[in-house]
Design a protein around this motif. Structure first.
Motif, PDB file in Angstrom:
ATOM      1  N   ILE A 101      -4.051  16.677   2.299  1.00  0.00           N
ATOM      2  CA  ILE A 101      -3.509  15.342   1.460  1.00  0.00           C
ATOM      3  C   ILE A 101      -3.871  14.015   2.900  1.00  0.00           C
ATOM      4  O   ILE A 101      -3.764  14.316   4.632  1.00  0.00           O
ATOM      5  CB  ILE A 101      -2.257  15.638   1.500  1.00  0.00           C
ATOM      6  CG1 ILE A 101      -1.592  16.153   0.407  1.00  0.00           C
ATOM      7  CG2 ILE A 101      -0.882  14.005   1.470  1.00  0.00           C
ATOM      8  CD1 ILE A 101      -0.732  16.608   0.224  1.00  0.00           C
ATOM      9  N   LEU A 102      -3.875  12.892   2.574  1.00  0.00           N
ATOM     10  CA  LEU A 102      -4.260  11.852   4.296  1.00  0.00           C
ATOM     11  C   LEU A 102      -3.468  10.722   3.219  1.00  0.00           C
ATOM     12  O   LEU A 102      -3.328  10.368   2.319  1.00  0.00           O
ATOM     13  CB  LEU A 102      -5.777  11.171   4.160  1.00  0.00           C
ATOM     14  CG  LEU A 102      -6.927  12.034   4.445  1.00  0.00           C
ATOM     15  CD1 LEU A 102      -8.040  11.719   4.425  1.00  0.00           C
ATOM     16  CD2 LEU A 102      -6.663  12.499   5.268  1.00  0.00           C
ATOM     17  N   ILE A 103      -2.072  10.615   4.402  1.00  0.00           N
ATOM     18  CA  ILE A 103      -1.502   9.701   4.395  1.00  0.00           C
ATOM     19  C   ILE A 103      -1.667   8.352   5.116  1.00  0.00           C
ATOM     20  O   ILE A 103      -2.061   8.426   5.919  1.00  0.00           O
ATOM     21  CB  ILE A 103       0.256   9.745   4.560  1.00  0.00           C
ATOM     22  CG1 ILE A 103       0.081  11.407   4.073  1.00  0.00           C
ATOM     23  CG2 ILE A 103       1.070   8.678   4.469  1.00  0.00           C
ATOM     24  CD1 ILE A 103       1.741  11.562   4.112  1.00  0.00           C
ATOM     25  N   GLU A 104      -1.697   7.696   4.027  1.00  0.00           N
ATOM     26  CA  GLU A 104      -2.597   5.723   4.982  1.00  0.00           C
ATOM     27  C   GLU A 104      -1.409   4.823   4.841  1.00  0.00           C
ATOM     28  O   GLU A 104      -1.015   4.685   3.800  1.00  0.00           O
ATOM     29  CB  GLU A 104      -3.492   4.961   4.218  1.00  0.00           C
ATOM     30  CG  GLU A 104      -3.714   3.850   5.665  1.00  0.00           C
ATOM     31  CD  GLU A 104      -5.272   3.602   4.345  1.00  0.00           C
ATOM     32  OE1 GLU A 104      -5.775   2.082   4.797  1.00  0.00           O
ATOM     33  OE2 GLU A 104      -6.152   3.900   3.692  1.00  0.00           O
ATOM     34  N   VAL A 105      -0.699   4.481   5.820  1.00  0.00           N
ATOM     35  CA  VAL A 105       0.408   3.538   6.284  1.00  0.00           C
ATOM     36  C   VAL A 105      -0.415   2.164   6.731  1.00  0.00           C
ATOM     37  O   VAL A 105      -1.341   1.977   7.761  1.00  0.00           O
ATOM     38  CB  VAL A 105       0.983   3.772   6.895  1.00  0.00           C
ATOM     39  CG1 VAL A 105       2.607   3.024   7.407  1.00  0.00           C
ATOM     40  CG2 VAL A 105       1.866   4.866   6.882  1.00  0.00           C
ATOM     41  N   THR A 106      -0.146   1.523   6.011  1.00  0.00           N
ATOM     42  CA  THR A 106      -0.261  -0.186   6.252  1.00  0.00           C
ATOM     43  C   THR A 106       0.501  -1.441   5.766  1.00  0.00           C
ATOM     44  O   THR A 106       1.227  -0.949   5.231  1.00  0.00           O
ATOM     45  CB  THR A 106      -1.661  -0.659   5.757  1.00  0.00           C
ATOM     46  OG1 THR A 106      -1.543  -1.019   3.913  1.00  0.00           O
ATOM     47  CG2 THR A 106      -3.111  -0.002   5.455  1.00  0.00           C
ATOM     48  N   GLY A 107       0.319  -2.394   6.089  1.00  0.00           N
ATOM     49  CA  GLY A 107       1.698  -3.216   6.680  1.00  0.00           C
ATOM     50  C   GLY A 107       1.553  -4.379   7.523  1.00  0.00           C
ATOM     51  O   GLY A 107       0.744  -4.598   8.405  1.00  0.00           O
ATOM     52  N   SER A 108       2.352  -4.733   7.439  1.00  0.00           N
ATOM     53  CA  SER A 108       2.582  -6.088   8.879  1.00  0.00           C
ATOM     54  C   SER A 108       3.085  -5.265   9.823  1.00  0.00           C
ATOM     55  O   SER A 108       3.439  -4.215  10.153  1.00  0.00           O
ATOM     56  CB  SER A 108       3.657  -6.813   8.359  1.00  0.00           C
ATOM     57  OG  SER A 108       4.201  -7.852   9.627  1.00  0.00           O
ATOM     58  N   ALA A 109       2.370  -6.217  10.861  1.00  0.00           N
ATOM     59  CA  ALA A 109       2.362  -4.794  12.685  1.00  0.00           C
ATOM     60  C   ALA A 109       3.103  -6.397  13.191  1.00  0.00           C
ATOM     61  O   ALA A 109       3.712  -6.277  14.082  1.00  0.00           O
ATOM     62  CB  ALA A 109       0.947  -5.069  12.842  1.00  0.00           C
ATOM     63  N   LYS A 110       3.901  -7.103  11.850  1.00  0.00           N
ATOM     64  CA  LYS A 110       5.201  -8.154  13.234  1.00  0.00           C
ATOM     65  C   LYS A 110       6.324  -7.841  13.003  1.00  0.00           C
ATOM     66  O   LYS A 110       6.854  -6.517  12.400  1.00  0.00           O
ATOM     67  CB  LYS A 110       4.874  -9.717  12.438  1.00  0.00           C
ATOM     68  CG  LYS A 110       4.189 -10.363  11.496  1.00  0.00           C
ATOM     69  CD  LYS A 110       4.062 -11.508  10.798  1.00  0.00           C
ATOM     70  CE  LYS A 110       5.166 -12.724  11.113  1.00  0.00           C
ATOM     71  NZ  LYS A 110       5.490 -13.947   9.781  1.00  0.00           N
TER      72      LYS A 110
END
Length: 82
Positions: free
Chosen positions: A15-24
């Motif tokens: 399983i690969l979990i990719e977490v993306t989102g704001s760096a703010k």
């Protein structure tokens, strides 16, 4: 799997979990932040998943790192965070 070559000696993940989102920097209630960061780390440990983030120490990606650091060293699996 191209990325698995970087972690010699580790079994390739199922399983690969990719977490993306704001760096703010943004405000989140402490309880919600703790639930997210600890829950993600616990799920990754239980499934032997690898977690991929944008690599910055800010925003939602910072929460991932905080959850991983709080997971006990004696846990059965230490997920790779890249």
């Amino acid at each position: 799997m191209c990325c698995a070559r970087q972690f010699e000696g580790e079994e390739a993940p199922h399983i690969l979990i990719e977490v993306t989102g704001s760096a703010k920097h943004f405000k989140v209630r402490p309880r919600l932040k703790d639930l997210f960061s600890h829950g993600l780390a616990t799920a990754a440990h239980a499934t032997k998943a690898w977690i991929f983030t944008g690599g910055t120490d800010s925003g939602v990606m910072q929460f991932v790192g905080q959850g991983e650091r709080r997971t006990p060293v004696g846990a059965p699996h230490h997920p790779s965070v890249a």
